[in-house]
Design an enzyme around this catalytic site. Structure first.
Site, PDB file in Angstrom:
ATOM      1  N   MET A 111       0.812  -1.215   0.000  1.00 16.98           N
ATOM      2  CA  MET A 111       0.000   0.000   0.000  1.00 16.98           C
ATOM      3  C   MET A 111       0.845   1.265   0.000  1.00 16.98           C
ATOM      4  O   MET A 111       0.430   2.293  -0.528  1.00 16.98           O
ATOM      5  CB  MET A 111      -0.961  -0.016   1.183  1.00 16.98           C
ATOM      6  CG  MET A 111      -2.082  -1.027   1.037  1.00 16.98           C
ATOM      7  SD  MET A 111      -3.315  -0.934   2.344  1.00 16.98           S
ATOM      8  CE  MET A 111      -2.340  -1.451   3.767  1.00 16.98           C
TER       9      MET A 111
ATOM     10  N   ASP B 187      12.033   3.794   2.337  1.00 15.50           N
ATOM     11  CA  ASP B 187      11.968   2.370   2.639  1.00 15.50           C
ATOM     12  C   ASP B 187      13.375   1.866   2.938  1.00 15.50           C
ATOM     13  O   ASP B 187      14.354   2.466   2.496  1.00 15.50           O
ATOM     14  CB  ASP B 187      11.382   1.597   1.447  1.00 15.50           C
ATOM     15  CG  ASP B 187      10.843   0.230   1.820  1.00 15.50           C
ATOM     16  OD1 ASP B 187       9.621   0.087   1.920  1.00 15.50           O
ATOM     17  OD2 ASP B 187      11.644  -0.704   2.021  1.00 15.50           O
TER      18      ASP B 187
ATOM     19  N   ASP C 223      15.863   3.213   7.805  1.00 15.45           N
ATOM     20  CA  ASP C 223      15.366   2.279   8.813  1.00 15.45           C
ATOM     21  C   ASP C 223      14.628   3.130   9.829  1.00 15.45           C
ATOM     22  O   ASP C 223      15.248   3.921  10.555  1.00 15.45           O
ATOM     23  CB  ASP C 223      16.542   1.530   9.464  1.00 15.45           C
ATOM     24  CG  ASP C 223      16.088   0.431  10.417  1.00 15.45           C
ATOM     25  OD1 ASP C 223      15.000   0.575  11.020  1.00 15.45           O
ATOM     26  OD2 ASP C 223      16.811  -0.573  10.576  1.00 15.45           O
TER      27      ASP C 223
ATOM     28  N   TYR D 261       2.885  -6.395  17.846  1.00 10.68           N
ATOM     29  CA  TYR D 261       2.264  -5.690  16.724  1.00 10.68           C
ATOM     30  C   TYR D 261       0.963  -5.036  17.156  1.00 10.68           C
ATOM     31  O   TYR D 261       0.714  -3.860  16.875  1.00 10.68           O
ATOM     32  CB  TYR D 261       2.028  -6.686  15.593  1.00 10.68           C
ATOM     33  CG  TYR D 261       1.397  -6.105  14.339  1.00 10.68           C
ATOM     34  CD1 TYR D 261       2.147  -5.318  13.471  1.00 10.68           C
ATOM     35  CD2 TYR D 261       0.072  -6.365  14.030  1.00 10.68           C
ATOM     36  CE1 TYR D 261       1.585  -4.803  12.319  1.00 10.68           C
ATOM     37  CE2 TYR D 261      -0.499  -5.853  12.877  1.00 10.68           C
ATOM     38  CZ  TYR D 261       0.255  -5.076  12.028  1.00 10.68           C
ATOM     39  OH  TYR D 261      -0.307  -4.560  10.884  1.00 10.68           O
TER      40      TYR D 261
ATOM     41  N   LYS E  52       0.326  -0.993  17.245  1.00  8.64           N
ATOM     42  CA  LYS E  52      -0.706  -0.416  16.395  1.00  8.64           C
ATOM     43  C   LYS E  52      -1.768   0.291  17.224  1.00  8.64           C
ATOM     44  O   LYS E  52      -2.289   1.346  16.819  1.00  8.64           O
ATOM     45  CB  LYS E  52      -1.342  -1.497  15.529  1.00  8.64           C
ATOM     46  CG  LYS E  52      -0.461  -1.963  14.377  1.00  8.64           C
ATOM     47  CD  LYS E  52      -0.183  -0.827  13.390  1.00  8.64           C
ATOM     48  CE  LYS E  52       0.546  -1.315  12.156  1.00  8.64           C
ATOM     49  NZ  LYS E  52       0.824  -0.211  11.197  1.00  8.64           N
TER      50      LYS E  52
ATOM     51  N   VAL F 184      -6.134  -7.178   3.778  1.00  5.00           N
ATOM     52  CA  VAL F 184      -5.964  -6.506   2.494  1.00  5.00           C
ATOM     53  C   VAL F 184      -5.161  -7.430   1.590  1.00  5.00           C
ATOM     54  O   VAL F 184      -4.182  -8.043   2.026  1.00  5.00           O
ATOM     55  CB  VAL F 184      -5.234  -5.154   2.650  1.00  5.00           C
ATOM     56  CG1 VAL F 184      -5.136  -4.443   1.308  1.00  5.00           C
ATOM     57  CG2 VAL F 184      -5.948  -4.267   3.660  1.00  5.00           C
TER      58      VAL F 184
END
Length: 257
Positions: free
Chosen positions: A22, A41, A67, A164, A168, A198
């Site tokens: 994305m 990136d 990074d 994670y 988030k 997704v």
């Protein structure tokens, strides 16, 4: 289905995680709509190729290897963007991922390597925080800008991917709302887009949603671009779910009608 945003012409966007998925699609769509795009990136080869392809298609783009765990590298991306384009109007924090999958380690939290936990929190929470720190002051000084964070339904309902999910959740709530408050008096908005499954990789197709399907990447990117646009000028400090109803299954599991 592509949406057209004329107001992006001449604006500058920094997109993290822009070598694939994305993040890459956001960068491509912004460039198609006339924005200058800085693709950030850690994959040097792929991010340079992605930027080259945008330029070859007639867009304006430069690559930046970073990074996101390290602030000095993040600050260097912000400096590069300002030196090249003089202003940054949009920041899209797409970089992230589940540490166990990306590092290919055991994800069972009670025995998970602390270094993998650190990686997950650093990439998914510290990364967006670092980029906000590096770019928000400039947006405040220019009296305008938009920051879009990317959440996950794992941060809404909890998940065995604990590092994670925790990271988030922090992005979706504390970070997004706090940036919005810092920027509100200066025309700077911040929102969070929270996808469920997704179709950025085949395994996502097997993840259940009440609607019965995973989202196409362009659906999520359309929402991100809409929130960056003038159409969303009153929208800030909020999270926008695009998960096929997946987060609502928490209520179903609790037996709530």
């Amino acid at each position: 289905m592509k949406m057209v945003f004329d107001e992006f012409k001449g604006k500058t966007a920094v997109v993290t995680g822009a070598a694939s998925g994305m993040g890459l699609l956001c960068a491509q769509r912004l460039a198609e709509n006339g924005a200058n795009v800085v693709l950030a990136d850690m994959d040097e080869e792929r991010v340079k190729q992605a930027a080259d392809e945008i330029v070859q298609a007639g867009g304006s783009a430069i690559p930046a290897v970073v990074d996101v765990r390290y602030y000095e590298q993040v600050e260097a991306v912000a400096t590069l963007a300002l030196e090249r384009f003089q202003h940054v109007d949009i920041l899209i924090n797409c970089a992230g991922g589940y540490s166990a999958r990306i590092l290919q380690v055991d994800g069972y939290f009670p025995t998970m390597e602390p270094s993998a936990i650190d990686w997950g929190i650093d990439v998914n929470l510290k990364g967006p925080t670092h980029f906000a720190r590096a770019i928000l002051k400039h947006m405040i000084d220019q009296n305008g800008g938009v920051i879009i964070n990317v959440g996950s339904t794992c941060g809404t309902v909890g998940n065995s991917a604990l590092d994670y999910s925790a990271a988030k959740s922090g992005v979706m709530n504390g970070l997004t709302k706090s940036i919005a408050l810092y920027g509100a008096k200066h025309g700077v908005r911040c929102c969070c887009v929270t996808p469920g499954p997704v179709l950025t990789r085949p395994s996502m197709a097997g993840m259940a949603t009440p609607l019965g399907f995973a989202a196409e990447p362009w659906e999520v990117v359309n929402l991100i671009l809409y929130l960056c646009s003038d159409n969303a000028r009153s929208m800030t400090g909020a999270e926008y779910l695009i998960d096929g109803g997946r987060s609502a299954t928490a209520l179903d599991a609790a037996g709530i009608d």
